[in-house]
Design a protein around this motif. Structure first.
Motif, PDB file in Angstrom:
ATOM      1  N   HIS A   1      35.285  34.225  42.059  1.00 53.19           N
ATOM      2  CA  HIS A   1      35.376  32.811  41.699  1.00 53.19           C
ATOM      3  C   HIS A   1      36.707  32.395  41.084  1.00 53.19           C
ATOM      4  O   HIS A   1      36.962  31.196  40.956  1.00 53.19           O
ATOM      5  CB  HIS A   1      34.241  32.456  40.736  1.00 53.19           C
ATOM      6  CG  HIS A   1      32.877  32.573  41.341  1.00 53.19           C
ATOM      7  ND1 HIS A   1      32.412  31.704  42.307  1.00 53.19           N
ATOM      8  CD2 HIS A   1      31.881  33.476  41.139  1.00 53.19           C
ATOM      9  CE1 HIS A   1      31.186  32.049  42.666  1.00 53.19           C
ATOM     10  NE2 HIS A   1      30.839  33.118  41.979  1.00 53.19           N
ATOM     11  N   GLN A   2      37.558  33.340  40.684  1.00 58.33           N
ATOM     12  CA  GLN A   2      38.811  32.947  40.053  1.00 58.33           C
ATOM     13  C   GLN A   2      39.692  32.182  41.038  1.00 58.33           C
ATOM     14  O   GLN A   2      39.724  32.466  42.234  1.00 58.33           O
ATOM     15  CB  GLN A   2      39.551  34.185  39.531  1.00 58.33           C
ATOM     16  CG  GLN A   2      39.980  35.156  40.608  1.00 58.33           C
ATOM     17  CD  GLN A   2      40.541  36.458  40.050  1.00 58.33           C
ATOM     18  OE1 GLN A   2      40.643  36.646  38.839  1.00 58.33           O
ATOM     19  NE2 GLN A   2      40.915  37.375  40.931  1.00 58.33           N
TER      20      GLN A   2
ATOM     21  N   HIS B   1      39.239  29.196  42.008  1.00 63.90           N
ATOM     22  CA  HIS B   1      38.468  28.194  42.736  1.00 63.90           C
ATOM     23  C   HIS B   1      37.752  27.291  41.735  1.00 63.90           C
ATOM     24  O   HIS B   1      37.768  27.539  40.529  1.00 63.90           O
ATOM     25  CB  HIS B   1      37.445  28.862  43.657  1.00 63.90           C
ATOM     26  CG  HIS B   1      38.048  29.830  44.628  1.00 63.90           C
ATOM     27  ND1 HIS B   1      38.805  29.432  45.709  1.00 63.90           N
ATOM     28  CD2 HIS B   1      38.017  31.189  44.664  1.00 63.90           C
ATOM     29  CE1 HIS B   1      39.211  30.502  46.374  1.00 63.90           C
ATOM     30  NE2 HIS B   1      38.746  31.581  45.762  1.00 63.90           N
ATOM     31  N   ALA B   2      37.111  26.267  42.249  1.00 65.25           N
ATOM     32  CA  ALA B   2      36.301  25.419  41.380  1.00 65.25           C
ATOM     33  C   ALA B   2      35.213  26.266  40.729  1.00 65.25           C
ATOM     34  O   ALA B   2      34.654  27.172  41.359  1.00 65.25           O
ATOM     35  CB  ALA B   2      35.676  24.285  42.189  1.00 65.25           C
ATOM     36  N   ALA B   3      34.931  25.987  39.470  1.00 59.41           N
ATOM     37  CA  ALA B   3      33.932  26.774  38.744  1.00 59.41           C
ATOM     38  C   ALA B   3      32.588  26.702  39.456  1.00 59.41           C
ATOM     39  O   ALA B   3      32.179  25.633  39.929  1.00 59.41           O
ATOM     40  CB  ALA B   3      33.795  26.256  37.319  1.00 59.41           C
ATOM     41  N   PRO B   4      31.890  27.824  39.569  1.00 57.18           N
ATOM     42  CA  PRO B   4      30.567  27.794  40.201  1.00 57.18           C
ATOM     43  C   PRO B   4      29.571  27.014  39.351  1.00 57.18           C
ATOM     44  O   PRO B   4      29.841  26.679  38.189  1.00 57.18           O
ATOM     45  CB  PRO B   4      30.188  29.274  40.289  1.00 57.18           C
ATOM     46  CG  PRO B   4      30.989  29.940  39.229  1.00 57.18           C
ATOM     47  CD  PRO B   4      32.269  29.172  39.129  1.00 57.18           C
ATOM     48  N   LYS B   5      28.418  26.754  39.920  1.00 54.69           N
ATOM     49  CA  LYS B   5      27.385  26.026  39.197  1.00 54.69           C
ATOM     50  C   LYS B   5      26.853  26.867  38.043  1.00 54.69           C
ATOM     51  O   LYS B   5      26.958  28.091  38.038  1.00 54.69           O
ATOM     52  CB  LYS B   5      26.250  25.649  40.149  1.00 54.69           C
ATOM     53  CG  LYS B   5      26.672  24.666  41.237  1.00 54.69           C
ATOM     54  CD  LYS B   5      25.501  24.311  42.143  1.00 54.69           C
ATOM     55  CE  LYS B   5      25.919  23.313  43.213  1.00 54.69           C
ATOM     56  NZ  LYS B   5      24.793  22.959  44.117  1.00 54.69           N
TER      57      LYS B   5
ATOM     58  N   ARG C   1      33.048  32.186  31.619  1.00 53.25           N
ATOM     59  CA  ARG C   1      33.837  30.970  31.854  1.00 53.25           C
ATOM     60  C   ARG C   1      35.267  31.148  31.344  1.00 53.25           C
ATOM     61  O   ARG C   1      36.228  30.702  31.983  1.00 53.25           O
ATOM     62  CB  ARG C   1      33.172  29.774  31.175  1.00 53.25           C
ATOM     63  CG  ARG C   1      31.855  29.335  31.812  1.00 53.25           C
ATOM     64  CD  ARG C   1      31.355  28.041  31.190  1.00 53.25           C
ATOM     65  NE  ARG C   1      30.051  27.662  31.695  1.00 53.25           N
ATOM     66  CZ  ARG C   1      29.839  27.046  32.861  1.00 53.25           C
ATOM     67  NH1 ARG C   1      30.868  26.736  33.635  1.00 53.25           N
ATOM     68  NH2 ARG C   1      28.613  26.732  33.244  1.00 53.25           N
TER      69      ARG C   1
ATOM     70  N   ALA D   1      38.900  31.067  33.404  1.00 53.72           N
ATOM     71  CA  ALA D   1      39.934  30.107  33.021  1.00 53.72           C
ATOM     72  C   ALA D   1      41.258  30.775  32.678  1.00 53.72           C
ATOM     73  O   ALA D   1      42.270  30.090  32.503  1.00 53.72           O
ATOM     74  CB  ALA D   1      39.451  29.282  31.826  1.00 53.72           C
TER      75      ALA D   1
END
Length: 230
Positions: free
Chosen positions: A131-132, A134-138, A175, A179
């Motif tokens: 996920h790094q 990219h848009a944060a996952p749900k 999170r 970031a």
């Protein structure tokens, strides 16, 4: 094998020599001697409480030294959070060392509670790598990875309040990891290193154990688990 595989092999053998000698083949002398999967070797080392992390940071970033420390501190905090909640009476020392001096930097994190390090290698590292950038996952994705990690640590009988606490604090740390400007690099190497590199212009670094007396980047991290409120 390419230069990246040679470097990774030398790093893993150095780490095995220092922390888990049973994983160092007696016949190993130099990169290229190891005939098995390096990824599987790295996974085997997590069973011994040893996790190799490779980070990448854009060149010429101001305050890079502090960024590396903050990046590693997130993993230390995650380890201590899980240990303090699930194993509050068990010693859970944590350490980290840099392996070699080349870039992208390779670090080894070492935890006395081996299963926690193993689960970080199984769940945290792949999640961050996926996920790094990219848009944060749900929110559900963060909660799910924490549930899976806690399930594999046999935390099903944890009191509900404790379970929710470690899950929510773990999500907060995940999170923070996503970031960070430092990016986790796959053991197969950063994309820009996938192409054949030019011939090396110097003698390869000798295989030596991490130096416990070296400069600040090899120092022990002292991070406490988040203070629980209420």
């Amino acid at each position: 094998m390419g230069a990246w595989d040679d470097r990774l092999e030398a790093a893993l053998m150095s780490v095995a020599q220092y922390y888990a000698p049973k994983h160092l083949p007696p016949e190993w002398r130099r990169p290229g001697d190891y005939s098995h999967s390096l990824v599987e070797l790295a996974q085997a080392l997590t069973h011994e409480g040893v996790l190799l992390l490779i980070g990448d940071l854009p060149a010429h970033v101001n305050g890079a030294d502090d960024m590396w420390q903050v990046w590693l501190a997130d993993y230390a905090a995650f380890y201590r959070l899980v240990c303090a909640t699930l194993f509050p009476t068990t010693p859970a020392a944590f350490d980290h060392r840099r392996v070699g001096a080349k870039s992208p930097p390779m670090f080894v994190i070492v935890g006395q509670l081996h299963p926690v390090i193993e689960m970080m290698g199984r769940w945290v590292v792949p999640f961050v790598q996926q996920h790094q950038g990219h848009a944060a996952p749900k929110d559900a994705a963060f909660s799910q990875v924490m549930r899976e990690l806690l399930r594999d640590l046999h935390a099903a009988d944890l009191p509900h309040d404790d379970f929710m606490y470690v899950r929510d604090e773990g999500v907060t740390l995940l999170r923070q990891m996503l970031a960070q400007p430092v990016r986790l690099v796959s053991l197969r190497g950063p994309r820009r290193l996938q192409e054949p590199p030019p011939p090396p212009d110097s003698t390869p670094e000798p295989l030596t154990p991490p130096d416990h007396t070296a400069h600040q980047e090899l120092s022990l991290i002292h991070i406490s688990a988040p203070t629980r409120q209420g």
